[in-house]
Design a protein around this motif. Structure first.
Motif, PDB file in Angstrom:
ATOM      1  N   MET A   1       0.830  -1.084  -0.219  1.00 30.44           N
ATOM      2  CA  MET A   1       0.053  -0.110   0.029  1.00 30.44           C
ATOM      3  C   MET A   1       0.958   1.369   0.143  1.00 30.44           C
ATOM      4  SD  MET A   1      -3.167   0.933   2.642  1.00 30.44           S
ATOM      5  CE  MET A   1      -3.781  -0.717   2.256  1.00 30.44           C
ATOM      6  N   ASN A   2       0.479   2.035  -0.775  1.00 32.12           N
ATOM      7  CA  ASN A   2       1.472   3.196  -1.080  1.00 32.12           C
ATOM      8  C   ASN A   2       0.956   4.404  -0.521  1.00 32.12           C
ATOM      9  OD1 ASN A   2       3.500   1.620  -2.605  1.00 32.12           O
ATOM     10  ND2 ASN A   2       1.877   2.020  -4.468  1.00 32.12           N
ATOM     11  N   ALA A   3       1.538   5.016   0.642  1.00 35.06           N
ATOM     12  CA  ALA A   3       0.876   6.173   1.434  1.00 35.06           C
ATOM     13  C   ALA A   3       1.499   7.398   0.447  1.00 35.06           C
ATOM     14  CB  ALA A   3       1.655   6.329   2.807  1.00 35.06           C
ATOM     15  N   GLY A   4       0.388   8.287   0.418  1.00 37.80           N
ATOM     16  CA  GLY A   4       0.582   9.516  -0.251  1.00 37.80           C
ATOM     17  C   GLY A   4      -0.097   9.204  -1.571  1.00 37.80           C
ATOM     18  N   GLN A   5      -0.564   8.104  -2.116  1.00 36.76           N
ATOM     19  CA  GLN A   5      -1.238   8.126  -3.415  1.00 36.76           C
ATOM     20  C   GLN A   5      -2.593   7.532  -3.372  1.00 36.76           C
ATOM     21  OE1 GLN A   5       1.423   5.398  -5.500  1.00 36.76           O
ATOM     22  NE2 GLN A   5       3.143   6.771  -5.339  1.00 36.76           N
ATOM     23  N   THR A   6      -3.250   7.867  -4.395  1.00 38.22           N
ATOM     24  CA  THR A   6      -4.527   7.419  -4.788  1.00 38.22           C
ATOM     25  C   THR A   6      -4.700   6.037  -5.421  1.00 38.22           C
ATOM     26  OG1 THR A   6      -5.585   9.859  -5.014  1.00 38.22           O
ATOM     27  CG2 THR A   6      -6.786   7.818  -6.163  1.00 38.22           C
ATOM     28  N   GLN A   7      -5.370   5.188  -4.616  1.00 31.90           N
ATOM     29  CA  GLN A   7      -5.239   3.726  -5.034  1.00 31.90           C
ATOM     30  C   GLN A   7      -6.550   3.112  -4.812  1.00 31.90           C
ATOM     31  OE1 GLN A   7      -2.117   1.942  -2.079  1.00 31.90           O
ATOM     32  NE2 GLN A   7      -2.287   4.216  -1.844  1.00 31.90           N
ATOM     33  N   THR A   8      -6.882   2.062  -5.331  1.00 28.69           N
ATOM     34  CA  THR A   8      -8.316   1.239  -5.554  1.00 28.69           C
ATOM     35  C   THR A   8      -7.943   0.055  -4.201  1.00 28.69           C
ATOM     36  OG1 THR A   8      -8.936   1.683  -7.425  1.00 28.69           O
ATOM     37  CG2 THR A   8      -9.759  -0.330  -6.637  1.00 28.69           C
ATOM     38  N   LEU A   9      -8.820   0.285  -3.267  1.00 30.13           N
ATOM     39  CA  LEU A   9      -8.728  -0.688  -2.133  1.00 30.13           C
ATOM     40  C   LEU A   9      -9.852  -1.690  -1.809  1.00 30.13           C
ATOM     41  CD1 LEU A   9      -6.841   1.248   0.491  1.00 30.13           C
ATOM     42  CD2 LEU A   9      -5.775  -0.223  -1.163  1.00 30.13           C
ATOM     43  N   THR A  10     -10.002  -2.752  -1.088  1.00 26.10           N
ATOM     44  CA  THR A  10     -11.187  -3.415  -0.950  1.00 26.10           C
ATOM     45  C   THR A  10     -11.694  -3.173   0.496  1.00 26.10           C
ATOM     46  OG1 THR A  10     -10.311  -5.275  -2.553  1.00 26.10           O
ATOM     47  CG2 THR A  10     -12.108  -5.676  -1.126  1.00 26.10           C
ATOM     48  N   ILE A  11     -13.094  -3.336   0.437  1.00 32.42           N
ATOM     49  CA  ILE A  11     -13.716  -3.061   1.765  1.00 32.42           C
ATOM     50  C   ILE A  11     -13.523  -4.379   2.465  1.00 32.42           C
ATOM     51  CG2 ILE A  11     -15.856  -2.281   3.128  1.00 32.42           C
ATOM     52  CD1 ILE A  11     -16.586  -0.756   0.560  1.00 32.42           C
ATOM     53  N   ALA A  12     -12.769  -4.347   3.704  1.00 27.83           N
ATOM     54  CA  ALA A  12     -12.712  -5.784   4.315  1.00 27.83           C
ATOM     55  C   ALA A  12     -13.708  -5.852   5.557  1.00 27.83           C
ATOM     56  CB  ALA A  12     -11.240  -5.921   4.781  1.00 27.83           C
ATOM     57  N   GLU A  13     -13.924  -4.824   6.378  1.00 30.32           N
ATOM     58  CA  GLU A  13     -14.680  -4.824   7.346  1.00 30.32           C
ATOM     59  C   GLU A  13     -15.395  -3.427   7.804  1.00 30.32           C
ATOM     60  OE1 GLU A  13     -13.788  -5.736  12.022  1.00 30.32           O
ATOM     61  OE2 GLU A  13     -12.218  -6.006  10.762  1.00 30.32           O
ATOM     62  N   LYS A  14     -16.609  -3.350   8.078  1.00 27.23           N
ATOM     63  CA  LYS A  14     -17.330  -2.468   8.609  1.00 27.23           C
ATOM     64  C   LYS A  14     -17.260  -2.408  10.002  1.00 27.23           C
ATOM     65  CE  LYS A  14     -21.528   0.164   8.511  1.00 27.23           C
ATOM     66  NZ  LYS A  14     -22.705   0.225   7.889  1.00 27.23           N
ATOM     67  N   ILE A  15     -16.905  -1.144  10.801  1.00 20.97           N
ATOM     68  CA  ILE A  15     -16.857  -1.042  12.074  1.00 20.97           C
ATOM     69  C   ILE A  15     -17.564   0.211  12.479  1.00 20.97           C
ATOM     70  CG2 ILE A  15     -14.710  -2.326  12.410  1.00 20.97           C
ATOM     71  CD1 ILE A  15     -13.225   0.351  12.831  1.00 20.97           C
ATOM     72  N   SER A  16     -17.712   0.381  13.834  1.00 19.04           N
ATOM     73  CA  SER A  16     -18.702   1.583  14.380  1.00 19.04           C
ATOM     74  C   SER A  16     -18.212   2.971  13.699  1.00 19.04           C
ATOM     75  CB  SER A  16     -19.003   1.527  15.952  1.00 19.04           C
ATOM     76  OG  SER A  16     -17.656   1.515  16.323  1.00 19.04           O
ATOM     77  N   SER A  17     -17.005   3.205  13.654  1.00 15.96           N
ATOM     78  CA  SER A  17     -16.457   4.298  13.262  1.00 15.96           C
ATOM     79  C   SER A  17     -15.986   4.491  11.956  1.00 15.96           C
ATOM     80  CB  SER A  17     -15.085   4.790  14.291  1.00 15.96           C
ATOM     81  OG  SER A  17     -14.232   3.816  14.144  1.00 15.96           O
ATOM     82  N   GLY A  18     -16.154   3.547  11.283  1.00 15.73           N
ATOM     83  CA  GLY A  18     -15.867   3.712   9.603  1.00 15.73           C
ATOM     84  C   GLY A  18     -15.702   2.164   9.117  1.00 15.73           C
ATOM     85  N   TYR A  19     -14.531   1.966   8.253  1.00 17.57           N
ATOM     86  CA  TYR A  19     -14.309   0.832   7.494  1.00 17.57           C
ATOM     87  C   TYR A  19     -12.860   0.401   7.599  1.00 17.57           C
ATOM     88  CZ  TYR A  19     -19.028   1.454   5.434  1.00 17.57           C
ATOM     89  OH  TYR A  19     -20.543   1.579   5.217  1.00 17.57           O
ATOM     90  N   ILE A  20     -12.503  -0.684   7.403  1.00 21.32           N
ATOM     91  CA  ILE A  20     -11.263  -1.162   7.058  1.00 21.32           C
ATOM     92  C   ILE A  20     -10.923  -1.540   5.692  1.00 21.32           C
ATOM     93  CG2 ILE A  20      -9.441  -2.787   7.754  1.00 21.32           C
ATOM     94  CD1 ILE A  20     -10.305  -0.834  10.164  1.00 21.32           C
TER      95      ILE A  20
END
Length: 274
Positions: A1-20
């Motif tokens: 995963m490249n910090a500082g860049q736009t990329q396509t990721l997969t939604i792995a988990e939903k939690i109360s404060s957001g998503y993993i």
């Protein structure tokens, strides 16, 4: 995963404060609920900007002013002895260490910033120190390509510019036909990619393919001046530049085309709208 860049990721988990979110290798980033869409479902792919925050990877659907490897004009939101925080366009500010400041960055001022990954820390970082007219290889341009410019600074031979947020080039003074300002946005065209990998840019298109732009400019000026313009093919380049902000070469192409189309009459010291 490249910090500082736009990329396509997969939604792995939903939690109360957001998503993993996770990438193909299973590396994870957290995105707050406020930046997510209520329609998101586990397993779906989303395009996000990934950044670092206190050693953790986070994501946002906001658009950063610049990604790693890009330039942007940013405003300083806080200046400290150790460095400055710049408005990055996202929830997280971009940090510029003091040693990466060409001159002391002041709060509230705008600066041209380059975003990179610091090799020593691995952190996404900003700098206002960069080479003038660097050499490039395998540039994605051909002569005549239209590009977006950020004006950097004026020198004895012209203006240093940022091309499409990624490359540094030069506009020669002889190709400047209007007042320019540092950090302003302009449109330009690739003039030459030199053998040494340096890029020359012009603010006006070359050749007849863009003559319509100059023709319209002359017609507009004629309409503003009751159908008369005291310029001709005998006028000096300086007179044409002051009046129309174009080169004499482009002026002659444009009036020649307008004359052929019977739109104007060319006289010894002026042109007249028919």
């Amino acid at each position: 995963m490249n910090a500082g860049q736009t990329q396509t990721l997969t939604i792995a988990e939903k939690i109360s404060s957001g998503y993993i979110l996770k990438d193909e290798l299973g590396e994870k980033a957290f995105i707050q609920k406020i930046f997510a869409d209520e329609s998101w479902e586990i397993g779906a792919e989303v395009e996000v900007f990934v950044y670092q925050d206190d050693g953790n990877l986070k994501a946002t659907t906001e658009k950063a002013n610049a990604e790693v490897g890009e330039f942007a004009v940013m405003t300083c939101v806080q200046s400290l002895p150790t460095g400055a925080f710049m408005d990055w366009g996202i929830i997280k500010d971009l940090f510029i260490p003091y040693k990466q400041q060409k001159s002391k960055i002041l709060e509230g001022k705008r600066y041209l910033v380059y975003v990179y990954t610091d090799e020593a820390t691995g952190l996404t970082t900003g700098t206002t120190k960069f080479k003038r007219n660097p050499q490039y290889e395998n540039l994605p341009y051909r002569n005549g390509d239209r590009v977006d410019l950020i004006m950097m600074n004026e020198s004895e031979i012209g203006w240093n510019v940022v091309i499409d947020k990624k490359y540094i080039g030069l506009v020669y003074a002889s190709d400047v036909f209007k007042k320019l300002y540092p950090l302003s946005d302009e449109s330009g065209y690739i003039k030459t990619i030199r053998e040494d990998g340096k890029i020359d840019v012009t603010l006006q298109a070359q050749g007849f393919e863009n003559v319509d732009e100059f023709k319209q400019k002359i017609i507009d000026k004629l309409n503003d001046n009751y159908g008369l313009l005291y310029l001709s093919d005998k006028s000096s380049p300086e007179e044409i530049k002051d009046e129309l902000q174009m080169s004499k070469k482009n002026f002659k192409k444009a009036i020649g085309s307008l004359y052929k189309d019977k739109v104007i009459d060319i006289q010894e010291d002026k042109i007249r709208l028919l």
